[in-house]
Motif scaffolding. Structure first.
Motif, PDB file in Angstrom:
ATOM      1  N   GLY A 129       0.961  -0.741   5.752  1.00 26.13           N
ATOM      2  CA  GLY A 129       0.282   0.539   5.745  1.00 26.13           C
ATOM      3  C   GLY A 129      -1.220   0.375   5.889  1.00 26.13           C
ATOM      4  O   GLY A 129      -1.887   1.139   6.586  1.00 26.13           O
ATOM      5  N   ALA A 130      -1.769  -0.639   5.228  1.00 30.97           N
ATOM      6  CA  ALA A 130      -3.219  -0.789   5.212  1.00 30.97           C
ATOM      7  C   ALA A 130      -3.724  -2.031   5.938  1.00 30.97           C
ATOM      8  O   ALA A 130      -4.877  -2.091   6.328  1.00 30.97           O
ATOM      9  N   ARG A 162       7.901  -3.005  -4.507  1.00 31.71           N
ATOM     10  CA  ARG A 162       9.274  -3.497  -4.341  1.00 31.71           C
ATOM     11  C   ARG A 162       9.519  -4.705  -5.221  1.00 31.71           C
ATOM     12  O   ARG A 162       8.629  -5.523  -5.411  1.00 31.71           O
ATOM     13  N   TYR A 193       6.401  -1.908   9.863  1.00 33.12           N
ATOM     14  CA  TYR A 193       6.313  -0.669  10.649  1.00 33.12           C
ATOM     15  C   TYR A 193       6.664  -0.856  12.127  1.00 33.12           C
ATOM     16  O   TYR A 193       7.011   0.115  12.793  1.00 33.12           O
ATOM     17  N   THR A 234      -1.113  -6.225  -2.179  1.00 33.10           N
ATOM     18  CA  THR A 234      -1.687  -6.473  -0.853  1.00 33.10           C
ATOM     19  C   THR A 234      -2.783  -5.443  -0.550  1.00 33.10           C
ATOM     20  O   THR A 234      -3.560  -5.093  -1.428  1.00 33.10           O
ATOM     21  N   ASP A 268      10.272  -0.076  11.721  1.00 36.03           N
ATOM     22  CA  ASP A 268      10.549   1.312  11.338  1.00 36.03           C
ATOM     23  C   ASP A 268      10.346   2.270  12.509  1.00 36.03           C
ATOM     24  O   ASP A 268      11.167   3.155  12.744  1.00 36.03           O
ATOM     25  N   SER A 311       0.820  -1.213   0.000  1.00 35.30           N
ATOM     26  CA  SER A 311       0.000   0.000   0.000  1.00 35.30           C
ATOM     27  C   SER A 311       0.855   1.265   0.000  1.00 35.30           C
ATOM     28  O   SER A 311       0.410   2.299  -0.461  1.00 35.30           O
ATOM     29  N   THR A 312       2.099   1.183   0.491  1.00 36.61           N
ATOM     30  CA  THR A 312       2.927   2.394   0.533  1.00 36.61           C
ATOM     31  C   THR A 312       4.067   2.389  -0.477  1.00 36.61           C
ATOM     32  O   THR A 312       4.771   3.387  -0.613  1.00 36.61           O
ATOM     33  N   GLU A 344      15.758 -10.013   3.124  1.00 36.00           N
ATOM     34  CA  GLU A 344      14.641  -9.273   3.720  1.00 36.00           C
ATOM     35  C   GLU A 344      13.591 -10.223   4.312  1.00 36.00           C
ATOM     36  O   GLU A 344      13.214 -11.209   3.677  1.00 36.00           O
TER      37      GLU A 344
HETATM   38  N1  LIG Z   1      11.924  -5.760   6.016  1.00 42.27           N
HETATM   39  C1  LIG Z   1      11.205  -5.328   4.985  1.00 42.27           C
HETATM   40  N2  LIG Z   1      10.211  -4.456   5.168  1.00 42.27           N
HETATM   41  C2  LIG Z   1       9.507  -4.053   4.118  1.00 42.27           C
HETATM   42  C3  LIG Z   1       9.787  -4.554   2.840  1.00 42.27           C
HETATM   43  N3  LIG Z   1       8.922  -4.012   2.008  1.00 42.27           N
HETATM   44  C4  LIG Z   1       8.131  -3.192   2.726  1.00 42.27           C
HETATM   45  N4  LIG Z   1       8.470  -3.184   3.999  1.00 42.27           N
HETATM   46  C5  LIG Z   1       7.837  -2.427   5.092  1.00 42.27           C
HETATM   47  O1  LIG Z   1       6.420  -2.564   5.001  1.00 42.27           O
HETATM   48  C6  LIG Z   1       5.788  -1.419   5.551  1.00 42.27           C
HETATM   49  C7  LIG Z   1       4.778  -0.852   4.589  1.00 42.27           C
HETATM   50  O2  LIG Z   1       3.748  -1.772   4.340  1.00 42.27           O
HETATM   51  P1  LIG Z   1       3.145  -1.980   2.886  1.00 42.27           P
HETATM   52  O3  LIG Z   1       3.668  -3.286   2.376  1.00 42.27           O
HETATM   53  O4  LIG Z   1       3.390  -0.797   2.023  1.00 42.27           O
HETATM   54  O5  LIG Z   1       1.591  -2.027   3.187  1.00 42.27           O
HETATM   55  P2  LIG Z   1       0.581  -3.262   3.144  1.00 42.27           P
HETATM   56  O6  LIG Z   1       0.104  -3.383   1.733  1.00 42.27           O
HETATM   57  O7  LIG Z   1      -0.517  -2.871   4.092  1.00 42.27           O
HETATM   58  O8  LIG Z   1       1.334  -4.469   3.607  1.00 42.27           O
HETATM   59  C8  LIG Z   1       6.899  -0.433   5.857  1.00 42.27           C
HETATM   60  O9  LIG Z   1       7.204  -0.551   7.229  1.00 42.27           O
HETATM   61  C9  LIG Z   1       8.060  -0.938   5.019  1.00 42.27           C
HETATM   62  O10 LIG Z   1       9.287  -0.566   5.615  1.00 42.27           O
HETATM   63  C10 LIG Z   1      10.854  -5.488   2.691  1.00 42.27           C
HETATM   64  O11 LIG Z   1      11.163  -5.997   1.648  1.00 42.27           O
HETATM   65  N5  LIG Z   1      11.518  -5.837   3.788  1.00 42.27           N
END
Ligand SMILES: Nc1nc2c(ncn2[C@@H]2O[C@H](COP(=O)(O)OP(=O)(O)O)[C@@H](O)[C@H]2O)c(=O)[nH]1
Ligand SMILES: [Ca+2]
Length: 409
Positions: free
Chosen positions: A183-184, A42, A312, A111, A315, A38-39, A390
């Motif tokens: 994020g979401a 990658r 997060y 996601t 982070d 969501s943020t 990762e």
């Molecule tokens: N360790 C790690 N953290 C990740 C990676 N990709 C995203 N993140 C973390 O995932 C968080 C963001 O979540 P995101 O995947 O964008 O949202 P989601 O769709 O709700 O899961 C942040 O804390 C990023 O630092 C990764 O490859 N490795």
């Protein structure tokens, strides 16, 4: 079956793959997995080696790159969104030798950001990405671009962490649970040991999964709308209001004088501090408590399991010096609450960081304690990478993909 690169192969990194003496007789495989979060979006390019046909594939390394914002920010410009994927995929052309392009699978899984969009808009984004994949020189399996079910998100991250920590093979298997805060959405996954957990858990929180010749019956759930950024909106009350335009959402978690705007999931929100009213930890905690209280299933067994936490959780722990960015660390659940108090009661001295720091830490504390029901002293292992890979569901997803394609078993 997979295993780690053995320690005696340390010299491999010193040679280009083609001239490395150890690679003279081994097959190298690549797998490309996109995480459309969501943020951000990658790319993870994994390299595997097979030393002989009867030996298991070994994970050799990972190349990782990311872009922000995520695909869901391009909700009304799907072509532009797909261009961000093309940019990352071009990197893969440098990382994978041309002789391997045609047999290297490329997959994208989206996601929570895309789960929250209107079906039609999400599909438009995915179909533009599909075109980018078709134009690439890589192997595009059926259904290679999709929205992943939240259940898999948890399971696959659990596979990744337990593979990387060596729990899925050999003796003494003591698996770890995982906590992923996106994020979401947010995921909790662990392998239940007690019969009570299996009996007292709603069936849709249990999932069987086959990997590395084992079947794992896991407790897993993905809570949509409980990711850190979605929780900010919930705490601000911005999800209940139909028209967000022009409305100022205020919170006691934010610096009193703050007024700003924020874009998430293609929507603009205006937010600010409680000019007249209360600020500080107490009122903030009760705001975020409302977001989680009574809304999550609380499995008793989590008190007796060990958990890895990343995304997060990691982070925000780094942002507030609870852990080192490179090394990570071990925290107690109460450390997040302690930090939340410290930050919320001095928001102005933290204003150079994100104005949401107090809200984010308070939410994390509330989610862990009142949401999942963790105790104050539960230990959490905060980890970004294990053996330089990762901790992301993408590795588990790549294993699963190679298993489906028959590259491994
Ligand atoms: N360790 C790690 N953290 C990740 C990676 N990709 C995203 N993140 C973390 O995932 C968080 C963001 O979540 P995101 O995947 O964008 O949202 P989601 O769709 O709700 O899961 C942040 O804390 C990023 O630092 C990764 O490859 N490795
Ligand atoms: Ca994620």
């Amino acid at each position: 079956i997979f295993s780690h690169t053995s320690p005696e192969m340390w010299f491999q990194g010193l040679f280009p793959p083609s001239v490395c003496p150890a690679n003279a007789n081994v097959d190298t495989f690549y797998g490309i997995m996109f995480d459309a979060g969501s943020t951000g979006t990658r790319i993870h390019i994994y390299t595997f080696v097979q030393r002989s046909p009867d030996q298991p594939l070994e994970l050799e390394g990972e190349i990782f790159e990311s872009v922000k914002p995520g695909l869901s920010a391009y909700v009304d410009q799907p072509e532009k969104g797909a261009e961000t994927v093309r940019g990352l995929l071009e990197m893969a052309e440098d990382a994978v030798p041309p002789s391997h392009w045609k047999k290297t699978p490329v997959v994208l899984k989206a996601t929570a950001g895309l789960r929250l969009l209107a079906e039609q808009k999400a599909q438009a984004l995915l179909s533009e990405v599909r075109e980018v994949f078709e134009e690439s020189p890589f192997l595009v399996p059926d259904n290679s671009v999709s929205i992943m079910d939240g259940t898999y998100e948890g399971i696959l991250a659990w596979i990744t962490v337990n593979f990387l920590t060596g729990q899925l093979y050999g003796q003494n298997q003591q698996t770890f649970g995982i906590l992923d805060l996106g994020g979401a959405s947010t995921q909790i996954t662990f392998l239940p040991h007690s019969k009570e957990t299996l009996e007292q858990t709603p069936v849709d929180f249990l999932a069987s999964f086959e990997m590395f010749n084992n079947t794992y019956k896991l407790y897993t759930h993905s809570y949509l709308g409980f990711g850190l950024k979605a929780a900010r909106l919930a705490a601000l009350g911005a999800l209940e209001k139909e028209a967000t335009d022009g409305h100022m959402f205020r919170s006691s978690c934010l610096p009193k004088q703050l007024e700003a705007e924020w874009h998430f999931g293609g929507v603009k929100y205006q937010y600010g501090g409680n000019r007249e009213g209360e600020t500080g930890f107490e009122p903030c905690y009760s705001e975020v408590l409302k977001v989680v209280q009574g809304k999550l299933h609380q499995p008793n067994e989590i008190h007796r399991r060990s958990f890895y936490a990343f995304s997060y959780y990691y982070d925000r722990a780094v942002d507030t010096d609870l852990i080192d960015y490179e090394k990570g660390g071990v925290l107690e659940v109460r450390d997040f609450e302690r930090k939340a108090k410290e930050v919320c009661n001095n928001v102005d001295s933290y204003s150079s960081a994100s104005p949401f720091l107090c809200m984010d830490l308070s939410y994390i504390a509330a989610l862990l304690k009142e949401g999942f029901g963790f105790g104050d002293s539960t230990l959490l292992q905060l980890t970004k990478k294990v053996n330089n890979i990762e901790t992301s569901w993408t590795l588990g997803a790549t294993f699963h993909l190679l298993q489906l394609l028959g590259v491994s078993h």
